[in-house]
Design a protein around this motif. Structure first.
Motif, PDB file in Angstrom:
ATOM      1  N   GLU A 133       0.839  -1.196   0.000  1.00 41.70           N
ATOM      2  CA  GLU A 133       0.000   0.000   0.000  1.00 41.70           C
ATOM      3  C   GLU A 133       0.873   1.246   0.000  1.00 41.70           C
ATOM      4  O   GLU A 133       1.800   1.375   0.794  1.00 41.70           O
ATOM      5  N   LYS A 134       0.580   2.162  -0.894  1.00 38.83           N
ATOM      6  CA  LYS A 134       1.396   3.363  -1.025  1.00 38.83           C
ATOM      7  C   LYS A 134       0.947   4.445  -0.050  1.00 38.83           C
ATOM      8  O   LYS A 134      -0.208   4.521   0.334  1.00 38.83           O
ATOM      9  N   LYS A 135       1.913   5.273   0.337  1.00 37.51           N
ATOM     10  CA  LYS A 135       1.604   6.425   1.159  1.00 37.51           C
ATOM     11  C   LYS A 135       0.930   7.476   0.286  1.00 37.51           C
ATOM     12  O   LYS A 135       1.184   7.556  -0.907  1.00 37.51           O
ATOM     13  N   GLN A 136       0.103   8.269   0.903  1.00 40.04           N
ATOM     14  CA  GLN A 136      -0.616   9.312   0.181  1.00 40.04           C
ATOM     15  C   GLN A 136      -0.315  10.672   0.806  1.00 40.04           C
ATOM     16  O   GLN A 136      -0.414  10.836   2.022  1.00 40.04           O
ATOM     17  N   ILE A 137       0.072  11.622  -0.030  1.00 43.60           N
ATOM     18  CA  ILE A 137       0.282  12.992   0.417  1.00 43.60           C
ATOM     19  C   ILE A 137      -0.565  13.914  -0.451  1.00 43.60           C
ATOM     20  O   ILE A 137      -0.525  13.812  -1.678  1.00 43.60           O
ATOM     21  N   VAL A 138      -1.319  14.768   0.189  1.00 45.62           N
ATOM     22  CA  VAL A 138      -2.155  15.733  -0.536  1.00 45.62           C
ATOM     23  C   VAL A 138      -1.606  17.134  -0.269  1.00 45.62           C
ATOM     24  O   VAL A 138      -1.490  17.545   0.884  1.00 45.62           O
ATOM     25  N   ILE A 139      -1.257  17.820  -1.338  1.00 44.47           N
ATOM     26  CA  ILE A 139      -0.751  19.183  -1.227  1.00 44.47           C
ATOM     27  C   ILE A 139      -1.790  20.130  -1.814  1.00 44.47           C
ATOM     28  O   ILE A 139      -2.180  19.995  -2.973  1.00 44.47           O
ATOM     29  N   ASP A 140      -2.235  21.069  -0.995  1.00 46.70           N
ATOM     30  CA  ASP A 140      -3.179  22.089  -1.449  1.00 46.70           C
ATOM     31  C   ASP A 140      -2.428  23.407  -1.620  1.00 46.70           C
ATOM     32  O   ASP A 140      -1.766  23.869  -0.685  1.00 46.70           O
TER      33      ASP A 140
END
Length: 222
Positions: free
Chosen positions: A66-73
């Motif tokens: 499972e991949k890590k998730q990063i959300v940049i706004d």
């Protein structure tokens, strides 16, 4: 002749007594006869003889990791004339290019959302405090900030408007340094972000409220 037959019999036993099978299980420390690697579905070569490929016999979970998730706004007032908003966007893109290999190596997927906060309602919805803003997983990369007169945004609305000043390593910048953004991204990747801070009840800052009032009046006149 007898010794040769004994040697062949030993190899057959280690290989699972199946003709042509080349076993190399790391769990059982069996002898491996290396054959030409076969590409998997993604074109990546794997050891065809290892019993661990695609299984959990050595404790590793089967299937894809499972991949890590990063959300940049990235939230901004204007990209057409504002030098600070344009510069922050460029720095963000450069920072992402710089850490691309790290993101790939750690199995991290990044989603970048560009949010044009061009209306009072959007500012309230996103709890927008200062332009421009970069958030990683919902957290501003710099909670403490300053503002100063932004001439380009003043040209946009025909009046005085303040935009963000970035503080990094004891210095002030009108555009966030690439190193500052890289540092924030790596903290998110390796779990080094600070603890969550209790959110205050949102109230639109006077500077933004004034900007929207001027822009709304300008729009109504046109």
């Amino acid at each position: 002749m007898k010794k040769e037959n004994e040697r062949k019999g030993l190899f057959s036993q280690l290989a699972g007594n199946k003709a042509g099978k080349k076993s190399a299980c790391c769990c059982n420390f069996e002898i491996e006869e290396i054959s030409e690697d076969k590409p998997d579905k993604d074109g990546v070569k794997t050891d065809s003889g290892c019993c661990c490929a695609g299984s959990d016999c050595c404790g590793a979970p089967a299937g894809k990791v499972e991949k890590k998730q990063i959300v940049i706004d990235y939230l901004y007032l204007d990209l057409s004339v504002c030098d600070r908003c344009q510069g922050a966007e460029d720095s963000l893109h450069e920072a992402l290019k710089e850490v691309a290999k790290v993101l790939e190596a750690t199995g991290t997927e990044v989603t970048v959302n560009k949010i044009h906060v061009d209306a009072r309602e959007k500012a309230v919805a996103h709890k927008f405090l200062c332009s421009p803003t970069i958030r990683i997983n919902g957290r501003d990369i710099q909670l403490d900030y300053k503002e100063s007169l932004c001439e380009s945004c003043g040209d946009l609305c025909g009046d005085k408007v303040d935009c963000r000043v970035w503080l990094y390593q004891g210095k002030e910048y009108t555009v966030p340094p690439k190193a500052m953004i890289i540092e924030a991204i790596l903290k998110a990747v390796y779990g080094g972000l600070s603890e969550d801070i209790a959110e205050k009840e949102y109230e639109i800052p006077d500077n933004l409220a004034y900007f929207y009032t001027v822009m709304e009046a300008k729009k109504n006149r046109s």
